[in-house]
Design a protein around this motif. Structure first.
Motif, PDB file in Angstrom:
ATOM      1  N   HIS A   1       0.835  -1.215   0.000  1.00  7.25           N
ATOM      2  CA  HIS A   1       0.000   0.000   0.000  1.00  7.25           C
ATOM      3  C   HIS A   1       0.868   1.263   0.000  1.00  7.25           C
ATOM      4  N   ILE A   2       1.818   1.342   0.906  1.00 10.30           N
ATOM      5  CA  ILE A   2       2.662   2.542   0.985  1.00 10.30           C
ATOM      6  C   ILE A   2       3.568   2.632  -0.240  1.00 10.30           C
ATOM      7  N   GLY A   3       4.059   1.493  -0.715  1.00  6.75           N
ATOM      8  CA  GLY A   3       4.891   1.496  -1.915  1.00  6.75           C
ATOM      9  C   GLY A   3       4.143   2.031  -3.132  1.00  6.75           C
ATOM     10  N   LEU A   4       2.909   1.583  -3.325  1.00  9.99           N
ATOM     11  CA  LEU A   4       2.102   2.073  -4.453  1.00  9.99           C
ATOM     12  C   LEU A   4       1.748   3.546  -4.280  1.00  9.99           C
ATOM     13  N   ARG A   5       1.452   3.934  -3.048  1.00 15.84           N
ATOM     14  CA  ARG A   5       1.112   5.330  -2.768  1.00 15.84           C
ATOM     15  C   ARG A   5       2.288   6.256  -3.077  1.00 15.84           C
TER      16      ARG A   5
ATOM     17  N   ASP B   1      -7.992   2.509   3.612  1.00 20.38           N
ATOM     18  CA  ASP B   1      -6.926   3.010   2.739  1.00 20.38           C
ATOM     19  C   ASP B   1      -7.394   3.060   1.287  1.00 20.38           C
ATOM     20  N   TRP B   2      -8.095   2.022   0.858  1.00 19.35           N
ATOM     21  CA  TRP B   2      -8.610   1.958  -0.518  1.00 19.35           C
ATOM     22  C   TRP B   2      -9.597   3.100  -0.773  1.00 19.35           C
ATOM     23  N   GLN B   3     -10.528   3.330   0.162  1.00 14.27           N
ATOM     24  CA  GLN B   3     -11.498   4.407   0.005  1.00 14.27           C
ATOM     25  C   GLN B   3     -10.813   5.769  -0.050  1.00 14.27           C
ATOM     26  N   LEU B   4      -9.836   5.991   0.794  1.00 16.04           N
ATOM     27  CA  LEU B   4      -9.127   7.269   0.800  1.00 16.04           C
ATOM     28  C   LEU B   4      -8.360   7.478  -0.499  1.00 16.04           C
ATOM     29  N   ARG B   5      -7.725   6.424  -1.003  1.00 17.36           N
ATOM     30  CA  ARG B   5      -6.970   6.541  -2.255  1.00 17.36           C
ATOM     31  C   ARG B   5      -7.882   6.970  -3.403  1.00 17.36           C
ATOM     32  N   PHE B   6      -9.040   6.353  -3.526  1.00 18.18           N
ATOM     33  CA  PHE B   6      -9.946   6.716  -4.614  1.00 18.18           C
ATOM     34  C   PHE B   6     -10.587   8.085  -4.391  1.00 18.18           C
ATOM     35  N   PHE B   7     -10.803   8.466  -3.147  1.00 18.79           N
ATOM     36  CA  PHE B   7     -11.325   9.800  -2.845  1.00 18.79           C
ATOM     37  C   PHE B   7     -10.330  10.865  -3.281  1.00 18.79           C
TER      38      PHE B   7
ATOM     39  N   LYS C   1      -8.028  10.609  -5.553  1.00 22.60           N
ATOM     40  CA  LYS C   1      -7.825  10.611  -7.009  1.00 22.60           C
ATOM     41  C   LYS C   1      -8.811  11.525  -7.719  1.00 22.60           C
ATOM     42  N   ASN C   2      -9.976  11.738  -7.138  1.00 22.11           N
ATOM     43  CA  ASN C   2     -11.009  12.573  -7.744  1.00 22.11           C
ATOM     44  C   ASN C   2     -10.662  14.044  -7.498  1.00 22.11           C
ATOM     45  N   VAL C   3     -10.361  14.780  -8.559  1.00 24.64           N
ATOM     46  CA  VAL C   3      -9.957  16.186  -8.426  1.00 24.64           C
ATOM     47  C   VAL C   3     -11.072  17.043  -7.833  1.00 24.64           C
ATOM     48  N   ASN C   4     -12.313  16.623  -7.945  1.00 23.25           N
ATOM     49  CA  ASN C   4     -13.428  17.372  -7.363  1.00 23.25           C
ATOM     50  C   ASN C   4     -13.424  17.323  -5.836  1.00 23.25           C
ATOM     51  N   ASN C   5     -12.641  16.439  -5.269  1.00 23.20           N
ATOM     52  CA  ASN C   5     -12.585  16.300  -3.812  1.00 23.20           C
ATOM     53  C   ASN C   5     -11.463  17.110  -3.171  1.00 23.20           C
ATOM     54  N   LYS C   6     -10.723  17.864  -3.984  1.00 22.84           N
ATOM     55  CA  LYS C   6      -9.600  18.664  -3.468  1.00 22.84           C
ATOM     56  C   LYS C   6     -10.104  19.586  -2.349  1.00 22.84           C
ATOM     57  N   GLY C   7      -9.477  19.505  -1.187  1.00 23.92           N
ATOM     58  CA  GLY C   7      -9.837  20.337  -0.047  1.00 23.92           C
ATOM     59  C   GLY C   7     -11.031  19.829   0.749  1.00 23.92           C
ATOM     60  N   LYS C   8     -11.621  18.710   0.326  1.00 25.54           N
ATOM     61  CA  LYS C   8     -12.773  18.151   1.029  1.00 25.54           C
ATOM     62  C   LYS C   8     -12.331  17.061   1.990  1.00 25.54           C
ATOM     63  N   VAL C   9     -13.230  16.727   2.909  1.00 30.37           N
ATOM     64  CA  VAL C   9     -12.980  15.685   3.898  1.00 30.37           C
ATOM     65  C   VAL C   9     -13.809  14.460   3.523  1.00 30.37           C
ATOM     66  N   LEU C  10     -13.175  13.311   3.505  1.00 31.95           N
ATOM     67  CA  LEU C  10     -13.870  12.061   3.224  1.00 31.95           C
ATOM     68  C   LEU C  10     -14.744  11.702   4.421  1.00 31.95           C
ATOM     69  N   ASN C  11     -16.061  11.612   4.186  1.00 35.12           N
ATOM     70  CA  ASN C  11     -16.981  11.264   5.271  1.00 35.12           C
ATOM     71  C   ASN C  11     -18.033  10.263   4.815  1.00 35.12           C
TER      72      ASN C  11
ATOM     73  N   THR D   1     -15.669   6.526  11.511  1.00 31.78           N
ATOM     74  CA  THR D   1     -14.486   6.867  12.293  1.00 31.78           C
ATOM     75  C   THR D   1     -13.606   7.803  11.474  1.00 31.78           C
ATOM     76  N   ARG D   2     -12.979   8.727  12.111  1.00 31.53           N
ATOM     77  CA  ARG D   2     -12.146   9.706  11.416  1.00 31.53           C
ATOM     78  C   ARG D   2     -10.949   9.051  10.724  1.00 31.53           C
ATOM     79  N   HIS D   3     -10.484   7.954  11.269  1.00 32.72           N
ATOM     80  CA  HIS D   3      -9.328   7.255  10.688  1.00 32.72           C
ATOM     81  C   HIS D   3      -9.543   5.742  10.749  1.00 32.72           C
ATOM     82  N   PRO D   4     -10.298   5.180   9.802  1.00 32.76           N
ATOM     83  CA  PRO D   4     -10.513   3.733   9.848  1.00 32.76           C
ATOM     84  C   PRO D   4      -9.228   2.931   9.718  1.00 32.76           C
ATOM     85  N   ASN D   5      -8.228   3.486   9.030  1.00 31.36           N
ATOM     86  CA  ASN D   5      -6.969   2.740   8.924  1.00 31.36           C
ATOM     87  C   ASN D   5      -6.255   2.681  10.278  1.00 31.36           C
ATOM     88  N   TYR D   6      -6.342   3.724  11.076  1.00 32.38           N
ATOM     89  CA  TYR D   6      -5.747   3.691  12.418  1.00 32.38           C
ATOM     90  C   TYR D   6      -6.545   2.778  13.349  1.00 32.38           C
TER      91      TYR D   6
END
Length: 193
Positions: A77-81, A157-163, A165-175, A182-187
């Motif tokens: 995951h981190i390597g691809l990121r 992590d998968w949901q955040l990566r695709f969020f 990637k969408n340029v329309n989400n710039k500056g937005k919070v994934l909810n 949870t604010r950090h499902p990966n944590y």
């Protein structure tokens, strides 16, 4: 061989591992490689702990397999990121701050520090890998928690990566998705693991 001796020798294995990763970072001029290879370090120290007091018991082998799934997923995951990205800003800033001294400062500040953390975090792994008892109810509960944590971490992590990637989400919070709960499902997943 006693647990303390196995643990000390595991520390030496971690030291050797982070030293090799550090040398690779000097060649690549990218200390962020430690972030990518962090998870794989647990495969190495776990294998060392398992082999030091080898048993054909199922419990330690199953634990090592679960740790292997976690470590490989995290490293991939981190390597691809980070693929094609410049060195992480934290390390780039430290590199600029320390100039020609960065080669040895990075060894202490990035690699040795993360090696020490890896060594401390590996204590439960060491004790679990030395358990030769048959699988019991608590093991099955632990496997269930692991699966929940693994899925939370991987899906988050998968949901955040695709969020991102969408340029329309710039500056937005994934909810949405797991991020709705949870604010950090990966944590959260990491903690459950």
């Amino acid at each position: 061989m006693g647990l303390s001796q196995i643990y000390l020798e595991g520390g030496l294995a971690i030291l050797a591992y982070v030293t090799v990763v550090w040398i690779i970072s000097l060649i690549k001029k990218d200390a962020g490689i430690m972030d990518i290879l962090w998870g794989l370090g647990f495969l190495i120290v776990g294998y060392f702990y398992l082999a030091a007091d080898y048993s054909s018991a199922l419990q330690p082998r199953l634990l090592y397999l679960l740790v292997a799934f976690w470590g490989l997923r995290l490293s991939v995951h981190i390597g691809l990121r980070n693929l094609g990205e410049p060195e992480d800003a934290r390390y780039a800033n430290w590199r600029a701050q320390h100039g020609e001294k960065w080669w040895w400062v990075s060894y202490l500040r990035v690699f040795i520090l993360q090696g020490v953390v890896m060594w401390v975090v590996s204590i439960p792994l060491l004790t679990g890998l030395q358990d030769k008892s048959s699988l019991a109810l608590i093991d099955y509960i632990g496997i269930g928690l692991f699966v929940i944590g693994f899925l939370f971490e991987a899906v988050g992590d998968w949901q955040l990566r695709f969020f991102k990637k969408n340029v329309n989400n710039k500056g937005k919070v994934l909810n949405t998705g797991l991020w709705k709960y949870t604010r950090h499902p990966n944590y959260f997943g990491e903690a459950a693991l």
